[in-house]
Design an enzyme around this catalytic site. Sequence first.
Site, short mmCIF file in Angstrom:
data_model
loop_
_atom_site.label_atom_id
_atom_site.label_comp_id
_atom_site.label_asym_id
_atom_site.label_seq_id
_atom_site.Cartn_x
_atom_site.Cartn_y
_atom_site.Cartn_z
N GLU A 95 -20.20 -29.13 145.49
CA GLU A 95 -20.59 -28.03 144.60
C GLU A 95 -21.73 -27.28 145.29
O GLU A 95 -22.90 -27.52 145.04
CB GLU A 95 -21.01 -28.58 143.25
CG GLU A 95 -21.24 -27.50 142.21
CD GLU A 95 -21.74 -28.04 140.89
OE1 GLU A 95 -21.98 -27.23 139.99
OE2 GLU A 95 -21.91 -29.28 140.77
N ALA B 31 -29.22 -25.20 138.54
CA ALA B 31 -30.18 -26.19 139.01
C ALA B 31 -30.17 -26.36 140.53
O ALA B 31 -30.86 -27.24 141.05
CB ALA B 31 -29.89 -27.53 138.34
N HIS C 183 -20.79 -21.09 139.92
CA HIS C 183 -22.12 -20.60 140.29
C HIS C 183 -21.96 -19.24 140.95
O HIS C 183 -22.40 -19.01 142.08
CB HIS C 183 -22.84 -21.60 141.19
CG HIS C 183 -23.28 -22.82 140.46
ND1 HIS C 183 -24.47 -22.89 139.75
CD2 HIS C 183 -22.66 -24.02 140.26
CE1 HIS C 183 -24.57 -24.08 139.19
NE2 HIS C 183 -23.49 -24.78 139.47
N ASN D 233 -20.98 -21.67 132.19
CA ASN D 233 -22.28 -22.09 132.73
C ASN D 233 -22.43 -21.61 134.16
O ASN D 233 -21.57 -21.84 135.00
CB ASN D 233 -22.40 -23.62 132.68
CG ASN D 233 -22.38 -24.14 131.25
OD1 ASN D 233 -21.51 -24.92 130.89
ND2 ASN D 233 -23.32 -23.72 130.44
N ASP E 83 -20.05 -31.48 125.99
CA ASP E 83 -21.10 -32.27 125.34
C ASP E 83 -21.70 -31.54 124.15
O ASP E 83 -22.59 -32.05 123.47
CB ASP E 83 -22.19 -32.66 126.33
CG ASP E 83 -22.87 -31.44 126.98
OD1 ASP E 83 -22.48 -30.30 126.68
OD2 ASP E 83 -23.78 -31.64 127.81
N HIS F 35 -23.61 -29.11 124.25
CA HIS F 35 -24.89 -28.51 124.65
C HIS F 35 -24.64 -27.43 125.70
O HIS F 35 -25.20 -26.34 125.62
CB HIS F 35 -25.83 -29.58 125.23
CG HIS F 35 -26.23 -30.62 124.26
ND1 HIS F 35 -27.12 -30.39 123.24
CD2 HIS F 35 -25.85 -31.92 124.14
CE1 HIS F 35 -27.29 -31.49 122.53
NE2 HIS F 35 -26.52 -32.44 123.05
N ASP G 141 -19.76 -33.54 134.71
CA ASP G 141 -20.89 -33.06 135.51
C ASP G 141 -22.05 -34.03 135.36
O ASP G 141 -23.22 -33.64 135.34
CB ASP G 141 -21.30 -31.64 135.08
CG ASP G 141 -22.18 -30.95 136.13
OD1 ASP G 141 -22.23 -31.42 137.27
OD2 ASP G 141 -22.85 -29.96 135.77
N GLY H 194 -26.95 -30.80 135.19
CA GLY H 194 -25.91 -31.78 134.97
C GLY H 194 -25.89 -32.23 133.51
O GLY H 194 -26.41 -31.55 132.63
#
Length: 399
Positions: A135, A146, A199, A223, A252, A254, A277, A313
Amino acid sequence: MAALLLAAKNLVAVPDGDGPTRLLSPGFVRVADGVITEVGEGAPPAPPDVRLPAGTLAPGLVDLQVNGYFGHDLADADEAGWHEIVRRLPETGVTAFLPTFITAPVAAQAAALRRTRDLLPALPDGARVLGVHLEGPFLSAKRKGAHNADWLTDPTPEAVATLLETGLVKLVTLAPERDGAIAAVETLVENGVLVSVGHSDATAEQVARAADAGARKVTHIFNAQSGVHHRDPGVAAQALADPRLHPGLILDLHHVSDVAARVVFAAAAGRVVLVTDAASAAGMPPGSYDLGGEPIELPAEGPPLRADGTIAGSALRLDAAVGNAVALGVDPVTAVDAATRVPADLIGRPDLGRIAPGAAADLVWLGPDHRARATWVAGHIVYQGSNVHQGSNVFQGDE
């Protein structure tokens, strides 16, 4: 290996080998020499070796994005760390996975790949390692998430060749708007590597060009990517609209809201890939951990975070992701498929991710709460929960 006959109250299977996945209630599976030899609906033809009276027997889960787990970051984990992850991932229902290395200098990633190559022959029984997911570092600085921006770079032919040297790379996430990216997609695909857009600040048109070149996945939809706008569609919009692309989803609740998750399953029916992830903080108590050589913090609630608050993650279990999908109203068979058959096919492993004649006997018994109670790899039981006991030939667990 001795033959094994399992009978289940509910069985998620492909009875004829290549048709649609179905829920058989009840159903049975016969295993010999680590391979499924028979799948049937109704009572088994003989007394079973194992009877599962509750929950669902499903294919072993396949996770295409695991950065780490149980306190270990796989990019720099030692042999003991690798052993613990491989042995313990079946606790979460995962029987096959892609260790994922996030952005680092190309030379450092190449060294990590060589270390991994040398470690693989000595790994214990447990989850299968299917290769490596890189990744980065061919990502967009505008959508770095991140990742360390200082290490992001263009996918030059030299860089791609260096990373392909070990033959371990099976998936690469990249931003198709970077210089040389489309040529890199073509080279990677020619070398049997699955390419995922992620990304990325790309337009929908740029993502479509990557798909034309052979890209087939989108990394953690919504994301760290351009999104869904009615006049300026980006990565997420193309992922939902393009039937060639399979959106990865970190479910999740979130990373993506429940409403957005329902949109993904509705718009990309049959294409969704559930991923974790997972970072090194997964399976661990709140505290300080590591991702890609930099510190992350796992709070009491929610995913791991960088010091600046960026999500880094997740701490998600893949069996929990299946349960979250079902709780959102996704059909249970569709939810299981998104964590089994869809990712297995995408990574070029049609022998995995399904209960079907000829497939590997990788299985997970999910309780009524969709948590793994027992897990088999190649017909061997590699996890049996502490609340699972066997009386006669009946596996039982606390409800």
